[in-house]
Each structure stands twice: as C-alpha cells, then as structure tokens.
Write an enzyme that holds these catalytic residues in place. Structure first.
Site, mmCIF file in Angstrom:
data_model
loop_
_atom_site.group_PDB
_atom_site.id
_atom_site.type_symbol
_atom_site.label_atom_id
_atom_site.label_comp_id
_atom_site.label_asym_id
_atom_site.label_seq_id
_atom_site.Cartn_x
_atom_site.Cartn_y
_atom_site.Cartn_z
ATOM 1 N N SER A 227 0.829 -1.193 0.000
ATOM 2 C CA SER A 227 0.000 0.000 0.000
ATOM 3 C C SER A 227 0.871 1.254 0.000
ATOM 4 O O SER A 227 1.700 1.419 -0.883
ATOM 5 C CB SER A 227 -0.944 -0.049 1.206
ATOM 6 N N ASP A 453 -9.255 -3.812 -6.062
ATOM 7 C CA ASP A 453 -8.671 -3.122 -4.904
ATOM 8 C C ASP A 453 -9.296 -1.737 -4.784
ATOM 9 O O ASP A 453 -9.099 -0.884 -5.650
ATOM 10 C CB ASP A 453 -7.154 -3.006 -5.094
ATOM 11 N N HIS A 481 -7.653 -5.501 -1.002
ATOM 12 C CA HIS A 481 -6.461 -4.662 -1.050
ATOM 13 C C HIS A 481 -5.194 -5.492 -0.884
ATOM 14 O O HIS A 481 -5.083 -6.275 0.059
ATOM 15 C CB HIS A 481 -6.554 -3.621 0.069
#
Length: 513
Positions: A227, A453, A481
């Site tokens: 991320s 995502d 995600h």
C-alpha cells in the site's frame, strides 16, 4: 487519503475475539544477547557519513527477534547532531542460507513496520522469504517507537475522532466549529512534537531507508512495500536507482496524482467495492439487503442521511453517526473476507445496536476497548499526508472537487462545503509537487496490482508499471487490497522466485484469487 493499516484490518477477527497481540521489546524472559551490525562504509557526503557509517546494536526483544535503534538527521538537507531523531527496527534473522536483508513496510502512512514484523511475521513475509532473508521492520520517522508525531492524549484524541459536532452540518457555525478543532489539533501536534513535525514526510523516510540499508551492511536494497509502503519504494527506486536490489510494490499508487485525484479514484473504488459486497450479499442467507444492488445502495444512502440528523447512542457513551458509519464501512471493504462484518453491522443497526460498527471503526483507528490507543498511527497519517501533497484552499476549486466526489461515489460521499481543513491549518506544507518517477537504471521491480482493490485501484499499478523503466506488472484478478501472501500460489510463487533467484515473469501472469 484512505490508505489502510493492513495488519489491523487482517486482525479484526482476533481483536473481536478478545485476544491481544504482543507489542514492544520484552527482554526479561530471554538471555541478553547483543550483535553489532557492520555498515557498508560506502562513500557518502561528509555531512551524512556519521549516519551511514553508524553501527547498530541488536538486542533480543522476544519472538526470536532482535531490536535496534538507528539515528537519523531530522533534516537531511541540514544534518545536525543537536536535532537527530531515532528510528526503531526489529529483525527476524534468516532461518536458512542468508541472501541479505529484506525491509518491509505495511502502509498507512503511519502503520508500524516494527509491529508488523515483530508481532505478525508470517503476515509480513512468506516462510520462503523468512528462510533466505533477515526480515526487518522499522517504524518510519513520526511513527510508533521511532521519534513520533505526538498530538493529543487519549481522551482528546477520542473526542477528535469520535466527537459529534454541536452545530448542523454545513452551517456557518459548523464550519467554524470544525475549523477551530482542526486548528487546535495542528497546534497541539506542533507543541508536542516540536520541529521534527516539519520533516515527517515520505522523501525524508526514503533517505532514512537508504541509510538503514547501508548500516545493516547491504549494498543493495531488498524491499517489500504494501500500500503506502509502495510509495516509499517507488520514490526510493527513483532517487537511489542504482541501489535497488529486489523491490516489490504491492498495492501501488500513481506518483503523478494530486491528493484530489487519489481521493476521487479511491471514492469510486470503495463505491464499487460496496456494490460488489451487495451483489454477493444478496445470495447469502440472512443478508440484510435482499433486494437489488440499486435498492440496497439507496437504503444505505438513506442510513447516512438519518445518522447525520439522528445518531445512535452506544453503550459506552459514544454515538454512531454518519462519520463513524463511513469509517466502519470502508474498513470492511478493504478485504472480501471482512464483508460478513458489514452484514452483521447493518443487521444490528436495524435493531438500534452498534457493536460491530464500533469494532470496525475502533480496529481501523487503533482504539482499545478502554479508550486508549494502540499507537499514534492516525496522528502520523495526518502529519505525513499534509506534508506529502499540496493543499487546495480555493473555495471554488473545493466546491468543484466536492461535487466530483459525490458524482464518483454518491452512496458513500456526503455533501460538504469544506475541504481538508486539517491540512489547510497545518503549520508546515508540502515542499514538492507530485511528479512522475522513472527509476532509470534500476534493477527489475515487480508491481502487484489487484483489479478489485478499492484503496489502491488497479489502474494506479498499471500507471506506475509504465512510469518505472524496469517495472514488471503482476495482475491479480480479485477483490480486496494488496495481493501477496494471501494464499494465492500464482502471486506468492512469482514474488518468492523473484526475491530468491531474481527471476521476473516474461509476461504478466494474470493471477486469479
């Protein structure tokens, strides 16, 4: 900016079951063993040589790991011993034939890499990587055990996050109220953090990471960023291209985007994830939304409106309003495995109860049941975000952007007359505008991106794979995600082979899972 805390979201089930994760270094149960790192002693400018050439002392800190503290300059442009900051690291030594160190960052911004590796090593990296690498987690500047951003005590932070406005939303009195709260928060952050608050930015963290690479003795960086951790990795590849060893960026962002572009795409991503949840829910037993997706979206939108006017009281004195509902919904939409919490929450809300809504929101915010907070991740999140992106202050632009956000996500976005009032009133501002990265002359890099995502949408990974000259895109077709270490052999084997042997796929493997 809605970038998640992956570990926290993965551990919702454990948290709701009342189990506690260990945190921090605990040495009393283990014999005191110390190891000293040997830095690379590479040639660097004289002003930063003491930092690059320092030796770390690793001490046992539980779970068969060792912890250390590194020193970094507060301001890399003007290093000074009088203003140095500290960076906390933990290391799980390779269990087999060692290839080097593997630095891991879980995202955020503001999430603790130290906690990820120390408390949940198997979530951070596969057994294959644990065998071949010393897996290192560190808290970036401003985060956790490193020199932290400090703003409020638990009581004031609770009010800042969960407090309900006294005035009607979007009224002039409400705007004044929210602005005053933001000013107070920013002033407290500056007072309690000090001058380091100006340097809690991603570019400074990138320089920290290069220093850490050198002090652990690695001539090349091996890195796994989830991320927001991919932001750190992509800027590293651009700035220190020749130092790239093996770098995997999972759940990537597009370096050219403004903060509004990010919010706009994420808003659409979460709206689509909500639709996917509702389509899946309607075929399951006990679904609180048995009708069509459109009908269900209308009911959720109406719930937002109702909670704006009439929040639901929780047993602990807090209230479930539209803001808390938004946090709860978004936190569960990060991963398909958490969708059942949404069904539980909506079913409870129909009965006037709030338990699951607060489990989701508290888990996301790092709040313990007693009102204390696990870490400073929210405060760090704000501090880093306000420094990384320029803030829009033009009322006309704010109004236009707010209208676009509603168009992109009509269910999950409420009309507002304000912009980002916290960053508008932050004592320090962005120094560098977003720009494309290239990573020219870097070794091959893997970009992992998932089609479903919501937080780091697929198109961002595609864009970054085109910007970085040596990037190879690995697509995951699936909801949720990030992609790696989720039990998807196509993804996991591709990443592990790359880290162990340097093998990159000849073409996008187009994984499913």
């Amino acid at each position: 900016m809605l970038i998640p805390h992956p570990v926290r979201l993965a551990m919702i089930a454990i948290a709701s079951a009342g189990l506690l994760l260990l945190s921090g270094c605990t040495t009393s149960l283990f014999p005191r063993v110390e190891h000293t790192s040997q830095p690379t002693s590479e040639s660097v400018p004289a002003a930063v040589a003491p930092y690059y050439h320092q030796s770390l002392t690793w001490k046992n800190c539980g779970k068969s790991q060792q912890c250390a503290t590194a020193v970094a300059p507060m301001d890399w442009r003007k290093p000074s011993k009088t203003t140095d900051i500290s960076l906390a690291l933990t290391r799980a030594s390779a269990t087999g034939t060692r290839l080097g160190s593997l630095f891991v960052n879980p995202g955020g911004p503001g999430a603790s890499g130290y906690d990820l590796v120390h408390d949940d090593l198997d979530y951070a990296a596969s057994k294959t990587l644990q065998k071949r690498y010393d897996v290192i987690g560190w808290d970036p500047r401003g985060v956790g055990r490193s020199t932290p951003v400090t703003c409020y005590d638990d009581k004031k932070l609770d009010e800042f996050i969960y407090g309900v406005a006294k005035n009607p939303v979007n009224s002039p009195a409400w705007v004044t109220e929210v602005t005053d709260q933001s000013k107070d928060f920013a002033a407290s952050c500056l007072k309690n953090t000090g001058p380091a608050l100006q340097f809690i930015d991603t570019q400074s963290t990138v320089h920290d990471l290069d220093m850490l690479r050198a002090v652990v003795g690695d001539t090349k960086l091996n890195y796994l960023g989830y991320s927001y951790g991919s932001d750190i990795g992509m800027y590293y590849a651009d700035r220190f291209a020749k130092k790239v060893g093996h770098v995997v960026l999972d759940g990537s962002t597009d370096s050219t985007l403004s903060i509004f572009d990010i919010n706009l795409t994420q808003s659409a991503g979460f709206e689509n994830a909500l639709k996917a949840y509702l389509a899946d829910c309607s075929s399951t037993k006990g679904c609180p939304f048995p009708g069509s997706v459109d009908d269900s979206l209308a009911k959720i939108s109406a719930l937002y409106d109702r909670l704006t006017v009439t929040p639901i009281d929780a047993p602990d004195g807090r209230v479930l309003d539209q803001n808390l509902l938004d946090t709860a919904i978004n936190s569960a939409l990060y991963d398909k495995s958490s969708w059942h919490y949404l069904s539980d929450m909506f079913s409870e809300i129909k009965k006037g109860t709030t338990d699951t809504a607060f489990v989701l929101a508290d888990s996301y915010n790092g709040r313990n049941a007693n009102g204390s907070y696990k870490d400073n991740s929210l405060e760090a999140f704000i501090a880093i975000g306000c420094l990384d992106y320029p803030t829009v202050t033009d009322p006309a632009v704010i109004a236009r952007e707010n209208a676009q956000l509603i168009q992109a996500a009509p269910t999950l976005t409420r009309a507002t007359v304000i912009g980002d009032v916290t960053c508008e009133n932050w004592p320090f501002h962005n120094r560098e505008a977003p720009a494309a990265v290239t990573g020219a002359n870097a070794a091959p890099i893997l970009i992992l991106s998932s089609t479903g995502d919501p937080a780091t949408p697929y198109q961002w990974g595609v864009a970054l794979s085109k910007q970085l000259k040596s990037a190879h895109l690995v697509t995951r077709h699936g909801e949720g995600h990030t992609a790696y270490n989720r039990g998807i052999p196509c993804i996991d084997n591709t990443v592990d082979r790359y880290f162990v042997s340097g093998t990159v796929p000849k073409k996008d493997p187009d994984c499913t899972g």
